[in-house]
Design a protein around this motif. Structure first.
Motif, PDB file in Angstrom:
ATOM      1  N   THR A  16      -1.861  -5.528 -28.697  1.00 12.81           N
ATOM      2  CA  THR A  16      -1.643  -6.802 -28.017  1.00 12.81           C
ATOM      3  C   THR A  16      -1.550  -6.523 -26.519  1.00 12.81           C
ATOM      4  N   PRO A  17      -1.710  -7.549 -25.694  1.00 14.72           N
ATOM      5  CA  PRO A  17      -1.578  -7.321 -24.247  1.00 14.72           C
ATOM      6  C   PRO A  17      -0.234  -6.689 -23.859  1.00 14.72           C
ATOM      7  N   LEU A  18       0.869  -7.110 -24.498  1.00 16.49           N
ATOM      8  CA  LEU A  18       2.177  -6.529 -24.181  1.00 16.49           C
ATOM      9  C   LEU A  18       2.270  -5.074 -24.610  1.00 16.49           C
ATOM     10  N   GLN A  19       1.758  -4.741 -25.779  1.00 15.50           N
ATOM     11  CA  GLN A  19       1.759  -3.344 -26.236  1.00 15.50           C
ATOM     12  C   GLN A  19       0.921  -2.484 -25.312  1.00 15.50           C
ATOM     13  N   PHE A  20      -0.220  -3.007 -24.897  1.00 16.90           N
ATOM     14  CA  PHE A  20      -1.109  -2.274 -24.004  1.00 16.90           C
ATOM     15  C   PHE A  20      -0.434  -2.004 -22.666  1.00 16.90           C
ATOM     16  N   ARG A  21       0.232  -3.037 -22.123  1.00 17.77           N
ATOM     17  CA  ARG A  21       0.937  -2.877 -20.846  1.00 17.77           C
ATOM     18  C   ARG A  21       2.054  -1.839 -20.969  1.00 17.77           C
ATOM     19  N   LYS A  22       2.802  -1.886 -22.073  1.00 14.72           N
ATOM     20  CA  LYS A  22       3.884  -0.928 -22.278  1.00 14.72           C
ATOM     21  C   LYS A  22       3.338   0.492 -22.345  1.00 14.72           C
ATOM     22  N   THR A  23       2.244   0.676 -23.067  1.00 16.58           N
ATOM     23  CA  THR A  23       1.630   2.001 -23.178  1.00 16.58           C
ATOM     24  C   THR A  23       1.177   2.509 -21.815  1.00 16.58           C
ATOM     25  N   LEU A  24       0.552   1.653 -21.028  1.00 16.75           N
ATOM     26  CA  LEU A  24       0.123   2.056 -19.679  1.00 16.75           C
ATOM     27  C   LEU A  24       1.318   2.437 -18.805  1.00 16.75           C
ATOM     28  N   ARG A  25       2.383   1.650 -18.866  1.00 16.26           N
ATOM     29  CA  ARG A  25       3.587   1.956 -18.080  1.00 16.26           C
ATOM     30  C   ARG A  25       4.156   3.320 -18.460  1.00 16.26           C
ATOM     31  N   THR A  34       3.142  10.722 -16.304  1.00 10.18           N
ATOM     32  CA  THR A  34       2.384  11.408 -15.255  1.00 10.18           C
ATOM     33  C   THR A  34       3.236  11.582 -14.005  1.00 10.18           C
ATOM     34  N   LEU A  35       3.971  10.546 -13.616  1.00 13.06           N
ATOM     35  CA  LEU A  35       4.826  10.627 -12.431  1.00 13.06           C
ATOM     36  C   LEU A  35       5.967  11.620 -12.630  1.00 13.06           C
ATOM     37  N   LEU A  36       6.530  11.668 -13.831  1.00 14.72           N
ATOM     38  CA  LEU A  36       7.598  12.632 -14.100  1.00 14.72           C
ATOM     39  C   LEU A  36       7.103  14.061 -13.898  1.00 14.72           C
ATOM     40  N   TRP A  37       5.858  14.308 -14.246  1.00 20.65           N
ATOM     41  CA  TRP A  37       5.310  15.657 -14.143  1.00 20.65           C
ATOM     42  C   TRP A  37       4.805  15.984 -12.741  1.00 20.65           C
ATOM     43  N   THR A  38       4.504  14.955 -11.935  1.00 22.40           N
ATOM     44  CA  THR A  38       3.880  15.227 -10.631  1.00 22.40           C
ATOM     45  C   THR A  38       4.746  14.885  -9.427  1.00 22.40           C
ATOM     46  N   ARG A  39       5.845  14.183  -9.618  1.00 22.78           N
ATOM     47  CA  ARG A  39       6.704  13.789  -8.502  1.00 22.78           C
ATOM     48  C   ARG A  39       8.094  14.366  -8.677  1.00 22.78           C
ATOM     49  N   ALA A  72      15.160   7.141 -12.890  1.00 21.24           N
ATOM     50  CA  ALA A  72      15.419   5.747 -12.508  1.00 21.24           C
ATOM     51  C   ALA A  72      14.389   5.252 -11.493  1.00 21.24           C
ATOM     52  N   GLU A  73      14.069   6.076 -10.510  1.00 25.71           N
ATOM     53  CA  GLU A  73      13.074   5.688  -9.505  1.00 25.71           C
ATOM     54  C   GLU A  73      11.703   5.486 -10.138  1.00 25.71           C
ATOM     55  N   ILE A  74      11.354   6.355 -11.048  1.00 28.49           N
ATOM     56  CA  ILE A  74      10.052   6.246 -11.712  1.00 28.49           C
ATOM     57  C   ILE A  74      10.025   5.025 -12.627  1.00 28.49           C
ATOM     58  N   ALA A  75      11.112   4.752 -13.329  1.00 35.69           N
ATOM     59  CA  ALA A  75      11.178   3.558 -14.188  1.00 35.69           C
ATOM     60  C   ALA A  75      10.937   2.303 -13.360  1.00 35.69           C
ATOM     61  N   HIS A  76      11.566   2.219 -12.202  1.00 34.37           N
ATOM     62  CA  HIS A  76      11.365   1.061 -11.336  1.00 34.37           C
ATOM     63  C   HIS A  76       9.948   1.030 -10.786  1.00 34.37           C
ATOM     64  N   ARG A  77       9.408   2.177 -10.454  1.00 36.48           N
ATOM     65  CA  ARG A  77       8.057   2.256  -9.905  1.00 36.48           C
ATOM     66  C   ARG A  77       7.014   1.726 -10.886  1.00 36.48           C
ATOM     67  N   VAL A  78       7.193   1.989 -12.178  1.00 39.61           N
ATOM     68  CA  VAL A  78       6.212   1.541 -13.167  1.00 39.61           C
ATOM     69  C   VAL A  78       6.499   0.149 -13.720  1.00 39.61           C
ATOM     70  N   PRO A 123      12.927  11.006 -21.169  1.00 43.64           N
ATOM     71  CA  PRO A 123      12.132  11.311 -19.981  1.00 43.64           C
ATOM     72  C   PRO A 123      12.744  12.424 -19.128  1.00 43.64           C
ATOM     73  N   GLY A 124      14.052  12.522 -19.112  1.00 40.87           N
ATOM     74  CA  GLY A 124      14.700  13.572 -18.326  1.00 40.87           C
ATOM     75  C   GLY A 124      14.423  14.971 -18.849  1.00 40.87           C
ATOM     76  N   ARG A 125      14.171  15.104 -20.140  1.00 37.62           N
ATOM     77  CA  ARG A 125      13.891  16.418 -20.727  1.00 37.62           C
ATOM     78  C   ARG A 125      12.393  16.709 -20.788  1.00 37.62           C
ATOM     79  N   ASP A 126      11.564  15.711 -20.530  1.00 32.94           N
ATOM     80  CA  ASP A 126      10.114  15.870 -20.635  1.00 32.94           C
ATOM     81  C   ASP A 126       9.478  16.096 -19.265  1.00 32.94           C
TER      82      ASP A 126
END
Length: 81
Positions: free
Chosen positions: A17-26, A32-37, A42-48, A68-71
């Motif tokens: 569904t559009p909502l599932q798709f958006r959640k997956t993209l977020r 990706t941001l957790l691994w590269t920034r 919390a900052e990344i959650a707000h960013r996405v 996310p903190g352990r990944d």
């Protein structure tokens, strides 16, 4: 196009569904941001697009099986002594 027609066609094209798709993209973007920034979870959650960290943490854990903190390479379990 009516909303129901859009949802039906979207689901046929993406298998989500559009909502599932958006959640997956977020969540993929968050990973990706957790691994590269060097930003906090919390900052990344707000960013996405999450208003609060807790829904992001909960959905991330469902998707990946870990918080996310352990990944991240800088906070992962392999860094523990």
């Amino acid at each position: 196009m009516s909303p129901s027609s859009f949802h039906r066609r979207f689901r046929a094209a993406t298998s989500a569904t559009p909502l599932q798709f958006r959640k997956t993209l977020r969540l993929q973007t968050a990973r990706t941001l957790l691994w590269t920034r060097s930003e906090s979870v919390a900052e990344i959650a707000h960013r996405v697009g999450y208003e609060s960290t807790s829904p992001c943490n909960r959905e991330y854990r469902k998707m990946s099986g870990t918080s996310p903190g352990r990944d991240t390479p800088r906070r992962g379990s392999y860094e523990q002594v």
